[in-house]
Design an enzyme around this catalytic site. Structure first.
Site, PDB file in Angstrom:
ATOM      1  N   CYS A  16       0.862  -1.181   0.000  1.00 11.35           N
ATOM      2  CA  CYS A  16       0.000   0.000   0.000  1.00 11.35           C
ATOM      3  C   CYS A  16       0.900   1.233   0.000  1.00 11.35           C
ATOM      4  O   CYS A  16       1.698   1.417   0.922  1.00 11.35           O
ATOM      5  CB  CYS A  16      -0.894  -0.012   1.245  1.00 11.35           C
ATOM      6  SG  CYS A  16      -1.902   1.471   1.466  1.00 11.35           S
ATOM      7  N   ASN A  17       0.768   2.049  -1.040  1.00 12.33           N
ATOM      8  CA  ASN A  17       1.584   3.256  -1.129  1.00 12.33           C
ATOM      9  C   ASN A  17       1.279   4.226   0.002  1.00 12.33           C
ATOM     10  O   ASN A  17       2.188   4.827   0.580  1.00 12.33           O
ATOM     11  CB  ASN A  17       1.345   3.947  -2.472  1.00 12.33           C
ATOM     12  CG  ASN A  17       2.067   3.286  -3.621  1.00 12.33           C
ATOM     13  OD1 ASN A  17       3.176   3.644  -3.974  1.00 12.33           O
ATOM     14  ND2 ASN A  17       1.423   2.293  -4.214  1.00 12.33           N
ATOM     15  N   THR A  18       0.004   4.400   0.331  1.00 11.22           N
ATOM     16  CA  THR A  18      -0.369   5.354   1.366  1.00 11.22           C
ATOM     17  C   THR A  18       0.254   4.972   2.697  1.00 11.22           C
ATOM     18  O   THR A  18       0.881   5.798   3.376  1.00 11.22           O
ATOM     19  CB  THR A  18      -1.900   5.438   1.501  1.00 11.22           C
ATOM     20  OG1 THR A  18      -2.456   5.911   0.269  1.00 11.22           O
ATOM     21  CG2 THR A  18      -2.302   6.374   2.623  1.00 11.22           C
ATOM     22  N   CYS A  20      -0.529   3.106  -6.724  1.00  7.06           N
ATOM     23  CA  CYS A  20      -1.522   2.503  -5.828  1.00  7.06           C
ATOM     24  C   CYS A  20      -1.670   1.069  -6.282  1.00  7.06           C
ATOM     25  O   CYS A  20      -1.841   0.805  -7.483  1.00  7.06           O
ATOM     26  CB  CYS A  20      -2.854   3.239  -5.907  1.00  7.06           C
ATOM     27  SG  CYS A  20      -4.201   2.443  -4.960  1.00  7.06           S
TER      28      CYS A  20
END
Length: 259
Positions: free
Chosen positions: A74-76, A188
């Protein structure tokens, strides 16, 4: 020999694109896929509250499951708390960050776009990657509010709205001085599941850069333990919101997971 799993974490189902590549590179491992669907979508959270949530989740997850390795698919989450996770916990972590460095190495037009969630676009971590690795490129940051949820719905059997997809990706296509964007970084893990739709509605062909293979390669470098001694069978998926609906269970079963 060990039966400790590789833990793969995401806010939703997008991390399945990373799990798929991990299995290609490390087919003899057992995997635990954690879906923080109770917190999805992460884009709706304030950063401090989200960071606290993820760190608290991992305190429990690591104690319960004792993984050999953690992949934050997960990039976030990666751009927000990867450094804190590494400081706080002894287990090795592999993060997912925008593939800006390889994009800068591969682009011919020097026009690169990063298609991400709003949080990833706004975070200083992302801007630091641009400053470090793509200073000679013009990088367009495009934060989509809708694509992650659209990918979730599509994975569960929903139809795609091509007009809506075009609206979300259109800002990633830039023309300047006779040059055009030639690489779009998929920042994402949900977005690779929409790549065919992206290609269909894109105004011109580009390379869509999916980081999953690079993530799996890095995970393979860090995995030093012996393969699992567990018998063949389905790996486990855990949903933070509780038992998922039938459509989701059928989907994850197709990825070799049960819950």
């Amino acid at each position: 020999m060990s039966d400790r799993p590789v833990l793969v974490f995401d806010s939703g189902l997008g991390g399945l694109s990373v799990l798929r590549e991990l299995r290609v590179r490390m087919p003899d491992r057992r995997y635990l896929y954690i879906v923080d669907d109770a917190g999805f979508p992460y884009g709706d959270w304030q950063e401090e509250a989200l960071a606290t949530r993820i760190l608290d989740l991992f305190a429990g997850l690591l104690e319960t499951h004792q993984p050999q390795l953690v992949v934050i698919a997960c990039n976030t989450a990666s751009t927000l708390v990867l450094s804190q996770l590494r400081e706080r916990f002894a287990v090795p972590f592999v993060g997912t960050v925008p593939a800006i460095k390889p994009a800068a190495e591969q682009t011919r037009s020097r026009l690169v776009s990063v298609l991400a969630t709003p949080g990833t676009v706004q975070r200083q971590y992302t801007r630091g990657l641009i400053e470090s690795f793509a200073a000679d490129c013009e990088v367009q940051l495009v934060g989509s509010v809708r694509l992650a949820a659209m990918a979730e719905a599509y994975l569960r059997g929903g139809a795609l709205d091509e007009a809506a997809i075009h609206q979300e990706i259109a800002p990633a296509f830039v023309e300047k001085d006779g040059r055009r964007t030639d690489i779009v970084v998929l920042a994402c893990t949900h977005y690779p599941f929409l790549t065919n739709a992206f290609r269909k509605v894109a105004p011109w062909p580009v390379d869509w850069l999916d980081p999953a293979e690079a993530i799996a390669r890095q995970a393979g470098k860090l995995m030093t333990g012996a393969p699992s001694t567990l018998p063949e069978g389905f790996d486990l998926a855990v949903f933070t919101a509780g038992h998922p609906d039938y459509t989701t269970r059928r989907l994850i079963h197709g990825f070799g997971l049960h819950c």
